[in-house]
Design a protein around this motif. Structure first.
Motif, PDB file in Angstrom:
ATOM      1  N   THR A  37     -52.282   7.841  57.392  1.00 20.54           N
ATOM      2  CA  THR A  37     -51.249   8.025  56.545  1.00 20.54           C
ATOM      3  C   THR A  37     -51.133   9.445  55.717  1.00 20.54           C
ATOM      4  OG1 THR A  37     -50.962   5.608  56.377  1.00 20.54           O
ATOM      5  CG2 THR A  37     -49.731   6.973  54.857  1.00 20.54           C
ATOM      6  N   ALA A  38     -52.555   9.444  55.071  1.00 17.01           N
ATOM      7  CA  ALA A  38     -52.838  10.627  54.115  1.00 17.01           C
ATOM      8  C   ALA A  38     -52.630  11.981  55.035  1.00 17.01           C
ATOM      9  CB  ALA A  38     -54.118  10.442  53.479  1.00 17.01           C
ATOM     10  N   LEU A  39     -53.287  11.975  56.131  1.00 13.36           N
ATOM     11  CA  LEU A  39     -53.046  13.134  57.103  1.00 13.36           C
ATOM     12  C   LEU A  39     -51.837  13.624  57.518  1.00 13.36           C
ATOM     13  CD1 LEU A  39     -54.570  15.289  58.709  1.00 13.36           C
ATOM     14  CD2 LEU A  39     -55.085  13.637  60.616  1.00 13.36           C
ATOM     15  N   ILE A  40     -51.036  12.427  57.571  1.00 13.46           N
ATOM     16  CA  ILE A  40     -49.805  12.961  57.943  1.00 13.46           C
ATOM     17  C   ILE A  40     -48.871  13.441  56.987  1.00 13.46           C
ATOM     18  CG2 ILE A  40     -47.481  11.777  58.685  1.00 13.46           C
ATOM     19  CD1 ILE A  40     -49.100   9.747  60.375  1.00 13.46           C
TER      20      ILE A  40
ATOM     21  N   VAL B  99     -58.228  15.246  51.495  1.00 12.74           N
ATOM     22  CA  VAL B  99     -56.972  14.178  51.243  1.00 12.74           C
ATOM     23  C   VAL B  99     -56.931  13.029  52.345  1.00 12.74           C
ATOM     24  CG1 VAL B  99     -54.204  13.982  51.379  1.00 12.74           C
ATOM     25  CG2 VAL B  99     -55.500  16.096  50.537  1.00 12.74           C
ATOM     26  N   PRO B 100     -57.383  13.155  53.585  1.00 14.74           N
ATOM     27  CA  PRO B 100     -57.525  12.076  54.453  1.00 14.74           C
ATOM     28  C   PRO B 100     -58.811  11.027  53.900  1.00 14.74           C
ATOM     29  CG  PRO B 100     -56.904  13.734  55.849  1.00 14.74           C
ATOM     30  CD  PRO B 100     -57.189  14.313  54.620  1.00 14.74           C
ATOM     31  N   LEU B 101     -59.926  11.832  53.461  1.00 12.56           N
ATOM     32  CA  LEU B 101     -60.914  10.992  52.811  1.00 12.56           C
ATOM     33  C   LEU B 101     -60.464  10.219  51.567  1.00 12.56           C
ATOM     34  CD1 LEU B 101     -63.793  13.616  52.843  1.00 12.56           C
ATOM     35  CD2 LEU B 101     -63.620  11.450  54.253  1.00 12.56           C
ATOM     36  N   ALA B 102     -59.678  10.829  50.832  1.00 16.12           N
ATOM     37  CA  ALA B 102     -58.883  10.167  49.801  1.00 16.12           C
ATOM     38  C   ALA B 102     -58.223   8.918  50.095  1.00 16.12           C
ATOM     39  CB  ALA B 102     -58.241  10.977  48.722  1.00 16.12           C
TER      40      ALA B 102
END
Length: 111
Positions: free
Chosen positions: A26-29, A57-60
């Motif tokens: 979701t964060a990656l998108i 951001v995807p790690l977060a």
């Protein structure tokens, strides 16, 4: 008895991984949608400036998915506890995603 324990641990591990991957995806998108809108990047940022937000951001988001999993105990109580746990999970996910976005875009779009 130990085989049943191993199966339970494996199921729990798979569930944690699934929720973290959903949070990260979701964060990656979301960050990808933001980065696609950048037409003329500042040359001072460097040629690969976009890699940092695509990693941070995807790690977060994955940490937000982990928090969602950790709220499972409260969610299982039912009733208002489920609603409160889901509301807290969404708010914490948005906050973690916001902080991850700030850290990922620091020095480029977030200046």
């Amino acid at each position: 008895m130990e085989a049943n324990y191993d199966i339970l641990v494996q199921r729990q591990t798979n569930l944690i991984a699934k929720r973290m991957m959903v949070g990260a995806a979701t964060a990656l998108i979301l960050i990808s949608a933001l980065l696609i809108t950048v037409k003329n990047a500042d040359p001072a940022w460097g040629r690969l400036w976009f890699l940092r937000p695509l990693i941070v951001v995807p790690l977060a988001g994955a940490m937000g998915g982990l928090f969602y999993h950790l709220m499972e105990g409260l969610r299982k109580r039912g009733g208002w506890n489920t609603i409160i746990a889901n509301l807290i999970s969404v708010l914490v996910y948005v906050f973690i995603l916001w902080v991850g976005t700030i850290l990922g875009l620091d020095g480029t779009l977030w200046d």
